[in-house]
Design an enzyme around this catalytic site. Structure first.
Site, mmCIF file in Angstrom:
data_model
loop_
_atom_site.group_PDB
_atom_site.id
_atom_site.type_symbol
_atom_site.label_atom_id
_atom_site.label_comp_id
_atom_site.label_asym_id
_atom_site.label_seq_id
_atom_site.Cartn_x
_atom_site.Cartn_y
_atom_site.Cartn_z
ATOM 1 N N GLN A 1 15.379 -18.317 17.817
ATOM 2 C CA GLN A 1 15.240 -17.011 17.155
ATOM 3 C C GLN A 1 13.899 -16.949 16.424
ATOM 4 O O GLN A 1 13.528 -15.913 15.894
ATOM 5 C CB GLN A 1 16.363 -16.821 16.140
ATOM 6 C CG GLN A 1 17.751 -16.797 16.766
ATOM 7 C CD GLN A 1 18.814 -16.943 15.692
ATOM 8 O OE1 GLN A 1 19.305 -15.956 15.162
ATOM 9 N NE2 GLN A 1 19.180 -18.165 15.370
ATOM 10 N N ASN A 2 13.195 -18.085 16.382
ATOM 11 C CA ASN A 2 11.949 -18.139 15.619
ATOM 12 C C ASN A 2 10.795 -17.517 16.403
ATOM 13 O O ASN A 2 10.744 -17.606 17.623
ATOM 14 C CB ASN A 2 11.607 -19.593 15.267
ATOM 15 C CG ASN A 2 12.694 -20.225 14.419
ATOM 16 O OD1 ASN A 2 13.537 -19.513 13.871
ATOM 17 N ND2 ASN A 2 12.695 -21.535 14.320
ATOM 18 N N HIS B 1 13.440 -13.509 19.906
ATOM 19 C CA HIS B 1 12.974 -12.477 18.966
ATOM 20 C C HIS B 1 11.465 -12.228 19.044
ATOM 21 O O HIS B 1 10.920 -11.541 18.190
ATOM 22 C CB HIS B 1 13.360 -12.856 17.525
ATOM 23 C CG HIS B 1 14.835 -12.745 17.281
ATOM 24 N ND1 HIS B 1 15.474 -13.296 16.186
ATOM 25 C CD2 HIS B 1 15.822 -12.132 17.988
ATOM 26 C CE1 HIS B 1 16.776 -13.041 16.242
ATOM 27 N NE2 HIS B 1 17.009 -12.347 17.331
ATOM 28 N N CYS C 1 -4.007 2.446 26.357
ATOM 29 C CA CYS C 1 -3.408 3.779 26.224
ATOM 30 C C CYS C 1 -3.646 4.413 24.844
ATOM 31 O O CYS C 1 -3.243 5.545 24.613
ATOM 32 C CB CYS C 1 -1.904 3.721 26.527
ATOM 33 S SG CYS C 1 -0.960 2.888 25.241
ATOM 34 N N GLY D 1 19.913 -25.013 12.219
ATOM 35 C CA GLY D 1 19.145 -24.286 11.203
ATOM 36 C C GLY D 1 19.215 -22.779 11.334
ATOM 37 O O GLY D 1 18.210 -22.096 11.154
ATOM 38 N N SER E 1 21.644 -19.268 10.116
ATOM 39 C CA SER E 1 22.757 -18.817 9.282
ATOM 40 C C SER E 1 23.866 -18.198 10.132
ATOM 41 O O SER E 1 24.965 -17.963 9.635
ATOM 42 C CB SER E 1 22.260 -17.791 8.258
ATOM 43 O OG SER E 1 21.640 -16.710 8.932
HETATM 44 P P1 OAD Z 1 18.240 -17.600 8.092
HETATM 45 O O1 OAD Z 1 17.217 -17.598 7.024
HETATM 46 O O2 OAD Z 1 19.232 -16.509 8.115
HETATM 47 O O3 OAD Z 1 19.055 -18.963 8.052
HETATM 48 C C1 OAD Z 1 18.391 -20.206 7.975
HETATM 49 C C2 OAD Z 1 19.454 -21.301 7.992
HETATM 50 O O4 OAD Z 1 18.789 -22.548 8.053
HETATM 51 C C3 OAD Z 1 20.355 -21.309 6.759
HETATM 52 O O5 OAD Z 1 21.715 -21.433 7.189
HETATM 53 C C4 OAD Z 1 19.912 -22.577 6.009
HETATM 54 O O6 OAD Z 1 21.006 -23.205 5.322
HETATM 55 C C5 OAD Z 1 19.417 -23.442 7.136
HETATM 56 N N1 OAD Z 1 18.378 -24.414 6.754
HETATM 57 C C6 OAD Z 1 17.360 -24.257 5.883
HETATM 58 N N2 OAD Z 1 16.580 -25.349 5.881
HETATM 59 C C7 OAD Z 1 17.122 -26.232 6.769
HETATM 60 C C8 OAD Z 1 16.762 -27.529 7.226
HETATM 61 N N3 OAD Z 1 15.695 -28.177 6.778
HETATM 62 N N4 OAD Z 1 17.567 -28.105 8.163
HETATM 63 C C9 OAD Z 1 18.676 -27.473 8.625
HETATM 64 N N5 OAD Z 1 19.045 -26.257 8.232
HETATM 65 C C10 OAD Z 1 18.282 -25.624 7.330
HETATM 66 O O7 OAD Z 1 17.435 -17.694 9.485
HETATM 67 P P2 OAD Z 1 17.976 -17.364 10.953
HETATM 68 O O8 OAD Z 1 19.385 -17.739 11.126
HETATM 69 O O9 OAD Z 1 16.962 -17.940 11.887
HETATM 70 O O10 OAD Z 1 15.088 -11.962 12.923
HETATM 71 O O11 OAD Z 1 17.836 -15.783 10.974
HETATM 72 C C11 OAD Z 1 18.111 -15.075 12.159
HETATM 73 C C12 OAD Z 1 17.190 -13.871 12.267
HETATM 74 O O12 OAD Z 1 17.281 -13.073 11.080
HETATM 75 C C13 OAD Z 1 15.718 -14.209 12.360
HETATM 76 O O13 OAD Z 1 15.293 -14.549 13.666
HETATM 77 C C14 OAD Z 1 15.050 -12.945 11.879
HETATM 78 C C15 OAD Z 1 15.966 -12.586 10.722
HETATM 79 O O14 OAD Z 1 16.054 -11.225 10.428
HETATM 80 C C16 OAD Z 1 13.951 -11.304 13.269
HETATM 81 O O15 OAD Z 1 12.911 -11.387 12.628
HETATM 82 C C17 OAD Z 1 14.079 -10.458 14.464
#
Ligand code: OAD
Length: 243
Positions: A102-103, A120, A149, A186, A188
């Protein structure tokens, strides 16, 4: 913890089709902020509707471009960490390995993962607002027009309310349907469609693994490893080497 790591490692064999989904947590150890950390997270400090939506961009393109330019500068100043590197090595080790992220930071690719599905988008690319013509960032980061364009260039990132690339969705669906084991690292698990992948694989009766440093984030996986991503991945990887 050691037992848990060994159990997970025992599921990772050369003939297994392994699907890994990563989220912002894997890049946190490279110094890139996550989205939902209560104090440091991007969405604790900025408003997604202003910065990650078509409406926000139409209202104030400069604000949006400035914000992504700032985020990109942070990414350019960072390096892949051991977690990215272990996953890049697994693509070599396991012929049936699929990495979905998702990164948008491109750190998996920088670590050597060649076929990561960036569901994403990617912060290093721009595309034009009207037709999707690709382009690169102007050095000053200011809004620019498409050379082909004339419409405004925007980050090549999927914003809230937008659809994902259908080709990526097809590849992901095939990988999930045919996988032998699924790992979510990593993330949520709050943003769909990625948030539904673990349950989709669980319904097929296949083992699921979650690696997350937040003890409250277990969505009911078969194996929950409560540790930072790089530590857990290095530990699993060393069991593979020693087995
Ligand atoms: P989040 O910020 O929602 O969640 C990050 C997760 O990583 C959390 O559950 C943390 O507990 C965990 N975490 C943090 N540091 C860590 C580490 N060192 N090792 C393991 N886990 C760790 O990020 P995403 O789930 O990626 O969308 O968010 C999903 C999407 O929401 C993103 O791609 C973005 C956002 O809106 C877009 O930009 C399109």
């Amino acid at each position: 913890m050691k037992d848990l790591i060994q159990k997970v490692a025992s599921h990772l064999a050369a003939d297994r089709r392994i699907v890994v989904l990563t989220g912002a947590g894997i890049s946190a150890e490279s110094g890139i902020p996550t989205f939902r950390d209560p104090s440091e997270g991007l969405w604790a400090r900025f408003r997604p509707e202003e910065l990650a939506s078509v409406e926000g961009f139409q209202k104030d393109p400069k604000l949006v471009m400035d914000w992504y330019f700032w985020r990109r500068e942070k990414v350019l100043a960072s390096k892949p960490n051991a977690g990215h590197q272990v996953l890049a090595s697994w693509a070599q080790k396991f012929p049936g390995f699929t990495l979905i992220t998702q990164n948008v930071d491109g750190l998996h690719e920088q670590a050597g993962s060649r076929n990561a599905i960036e569901m994403h988008g990617n912060i290093h690319r721009l595309r034009c607002f009207n037709k999707g013509h690709r382009g690169s960032w102007p050095l000053n980061g200011l809004p620019a027009n498409c050379a082909e364009c004339g419409s405004l260039m925007r980050p090549d990132i999927v914003w809230f309310g937008e659809s994902l690339d259908p080709e990526n969705l097809k590849k992901i669906s095939h990988a999930l349907q045919t996988c032998d084991i699924f790992l979510a690292i990593g993330t949520s698990g709050l943003v769909y469609p990625a948030a539904g992948y673990l349950q989709a694989v669980a319904r097929l009766g296949k083992p699921t693994v979650v690696i997350n440093k937040d003890p409250a984030s277990d969505p009911g996986a078969n194996f929950f490893i409560n540790a930072p991503a790089s530590e857990a991945l290095l530990a699993i990887d060393s069991c593979l080497i020693n087995s």
